[in-house]
Design a protein around this motif. Structure first.
Motif, short mmCIF file in Angstrom:
data_model
loop_
_atom_site.label_atom_id
_atom_site.label_comp_id
_atom_site.label_asym_id
_atom_site.label_seq_id
_atom_site.Cartn_x
_atom_site.Cartn_y
_atom_site.Cartn_z
N PRO A 1 0.81 -1.22 0.00
CA PRO A 1 0.00 0.00 0.00
C PRO A 1 0.84 1.27 0.00
N THR A 2 0.28 2.32 -0.55
CA THR A 2 0.85 3.65 -0.39
C THR A 2 0.57 4.11 1.04
N ILE A 3 1.58 4.69 1.68
CA ILE A 3 1.47 5.07 3.10
C ILE A 3 1.57 6.59 3.21
N TYR A 4 0.58 7.18 3.87
CA TYR A 4 0.60 8.62 4.15
C TYR A 4 0.90 8.81 5.63
N ILE A 5 1.74 9.81 5.94
CA ILE A 5 2.04 10.14 7.34
C ILE A 5 1.87 11.64 7.55
N SER A 6 1.06 11.99 8.55
CA SER A 6 1.00 13.37 9.02
C SER A 6 1.79 13.46 10.32
N ASN A 7 2.69 14.42 10.37
CA ASN A 7 3.50 14.66 11.56
C ASN A 7 3.31 16.11 11.96
N SER A 8 2.17 16.41 12.56
CA SER A 8 1.85 17.81 12.85
C SER A 8 2.79 18.42 13.88
N SER A 9 3.50 17.59 14.65
CA SER A 9 4.45 18.13 15.62
C SER A 9 5.63 18.79 14.94
N PHE A 10 5.85 18.51 13.66
CA PHE A 10 6.91 19.19 12.90
C PHE A 10 6.62 20.69 12.83
N THR A 11 5.33 21.03 12.70
CA THR A 11 4.91 22.42 12.60
C THR A 11 4.57 23.00 13.97
N ASP A 12 4.03 22.17 14.84
CA ASP A 12 3.46 22.66 16.10
C ASP A 12 3.84 21.70 17.22
N LYS A 13 4.95 21.98 17.88
CA LYS A 13 5.44 21.09 18.95
C LYS A 13 4.45 20.98 20.11
N SER A 14 3.56 21.97 20.25
CA SER A 14 2.65 21.96 21.40
C SER A 14 1.70 20.78 21.39
N VAL A 15 1.42 20.21 20.20
CA VAL A 15 0.47 19.10 20.14
C VAL A 15 1.12 17.77 20.51
N SER A 16 2.45 17.77 20.58
CA SER A 16 3.16 16.54 20.93
C SER A 16 4.56 16.90 21.44
#
Length: 490
Positions: free
Chosen positions: A349-364
């Motif tokens: 399968p094609t795999i998608y990853i969102s890593n929102s902590s790259f932009t916003d450390k506060s969420v993680s």
């Protein structure tokens, strides 16, 4: 004062509630889950916060418009963060292509990867821009109540120009020759839960949204969009009830007289809006004998969109090599979609990853919050009995390791979501993420109307109806229906 009952607190229902309440209607919204926002659900695993639903946000003006039309400043509710370099794409053989709204960044890569695309990229941007402008002007803000609504000369003229008879893949082959780049741009079909080899080229307009208008994130998490819409609606007088399931739409003489809650309470209404997956919700709420058009038989013939297999992985360090969005492509994209729409789980399968902590450390704050998604077939008898979720998860981790993305050594928190979970949690027909697939011209352009043909004052909002799937379209559907009730829309 007109009394409106809204069933479902997804983005469409919340947008409708805000528009109607700010226009002076009495609005009561009932949501069976604890959270609001539908598939845009907040998840917390240890110190890691995830947005379950849509992670790639485009068309920010659509969300802002709900607040502005209510006389409010959207910036007092949430803050947009534009992601100029937004998606890193990786081929099966390890090549990288970074999607960006900075044209020079794209052209520098195309010059090396695909000289033909380098020469034709300007034309590509022009063509997808035309597709978007035509769709925005002719389709997005129009409600459909009967077949007569399709007879508008201006609508027909626009329809002939948005390439309804050409597939997305065929369209992209006019501008890109490299097989990997074709995968990258054909992936837009998955935004509507469909296949690029059968869905209309019309949806290639998503390229304009991502490569020109831009991809956005909401500071603190995209769940703030749902929370803000709810806050707006309540501020203007709407009543919002969570953990309050509607069991039945009460009808009298082919009109909706109100709803009956699971608790037994009956709520009267002048109009009812159903915000949810019609294929799943309508049969539960309205008896088949009262549905001469949207019958159980018709629903059973409908082709659902793809579903998803999701891993939310909380790591103990920040994976700074992963930007906000990335996709790791299969070796055979055409076979992957063939598997999906024949009810099989892809083995590559094609795999998608969102890593929102790259932009916003506060969420993680303590490490990366990886939202890992692969496309999955809609639920059927042949693909559920022998499916092993843990084994499939491990195969995804194996594939990511081959691409240099290590998960297991840093894994602290983990949660798996399967198509069955999506069906149960969100009332999604056969676990489909986007309701009806857009693999045929009929399912693309002749979706269920925004107004019921069976029950006079029952309206529909959400991805199953017009203008289609995706969070901006769902918000538009809620606005459209609300304005139709108010007599302000076509």
């Amino acid at each position: 004062m007109k009394k409106i009952v809204i069933i479902g607190g997804g983005l469409g229902g919340l947008a409708a509630a805000a528009v109607l309440a700010s226009s002076g209607c009495s609005v009561s919204l009932y949501e069976r889950n604890k959270h609001l926002g539908g598939k845009l659900k907040p998840e917390k695993l240890g110190s890691h916060t995830f947005d379950f639903g849509p992670n790639t946000i485009t068309m920010p003006h659509v969300f802002d418009s709900v607040f502005q039309e209510a006389g409010e400043d959207p910036r007092s509710y949430y803050e947009w963060v534009k992601l100029d370099d937004h998606t890193a794409n990786w081929s099966a053989d390890g090549r990288r292509f970074l999607m960006s709204t900075e044209k020079e960044t794209v052209l520098e890569q195309l010059k090396v990867i695909d000289p033909y695309a380098y020469r034709h990229y300007e034309n590509y941007l022009g063509e997808v821009g035309k597709l978007y402008q035509l769709s925005e002007q002719a389709f997005f803000h129009r409600t459909f109540s009967s077949w007569k609504d399709y007879l508008s000369p201006s609508l027909f003229s626009a329809f002939t120009k948005v390439k309804p008879l050409e597939t997305m893949d065929h369209f992209h082959r006019r501008f890109f020759k490299d097989p990997f780049l074709l995968q990258v741009f054909n992936r837009y079909a998955t935004y509507i839960g469909s296949s690029p080899y059968t869905s209309p080229a019309t949806f290639s307009m998503i390229g304009f949204l991502e490569m020109v208008q831009g991809v956005y994130y909401v500071k603190g998490g995209t769940v703030k969009l749902a929370q803000s819409l709810a806050k707006l609606a309540v501020k203007h007088g709407a009543e919002i009830h969570t953990e309050a399931e509607v069991a039945e739409i009460i009808t009298t003489n082919r009109r909706a007289a109100g709803v009956r809650l699971r608790s037994g309470e009956r709520i009267e209404a002048d109009d009812v809006i159903l915000n949810g997956d019609l294929l799943h919700a309508l049969p539960k709420l309205v008896r088949n004998e009262e549905r001469r058009v949207m019958t159980d038989k018709r629903i059973g013939r409908t082709s659902p969109s793809i579903s998803a297999f999701v891993i939310m992985a909380g790591l103990d360090h920040h994976h700074d090599s992963l930007i906000h969005h990335q996709a790791y492509f299969s070796g055979n994209y055409k076979r992957e979609f063939s598997d999906l729409f024949q009810g099989r789980w892809p083995d590559d399968p094609t795999i998608y990853i969102s890593n929102s902590s790259f932009t916003d450390k506060s969420v993680s704050p303590e490490g990366s919050n990886l939202f890992i998604l692969v496309n999955a077939p809609p639920i059927s008898e042949k693909n559920t009995a022998s499916f092993d979720a843990d084994r499939y998860k491990e195969s995804i981790y194996d594939k990511l390791e081959k691409q240099g993305v290590l998960i297991r050594p840093f894994l602290k928190e983990e949660k798996i979501v399967t198509p069955e979970d999506i069906q149960e949690q969100f009332g999604a027909y056969r676990g489909a993420l986007y309701g009806i697939a857009s693999n045929t011209k009929k399912d693309t352009f002749l979706r269920p109307f925004n107004r019921s043909q069976d029950i006079e004052n029952l309206y529909f909002a959400g991805g199953t109806t017009h203008p289609g799937g995706g969070s901006p379209m769902v918000v538009i559907s809620g606005k459209n229906v609300a304005k139709t009730i108010l007599g302000k829309n076509r």
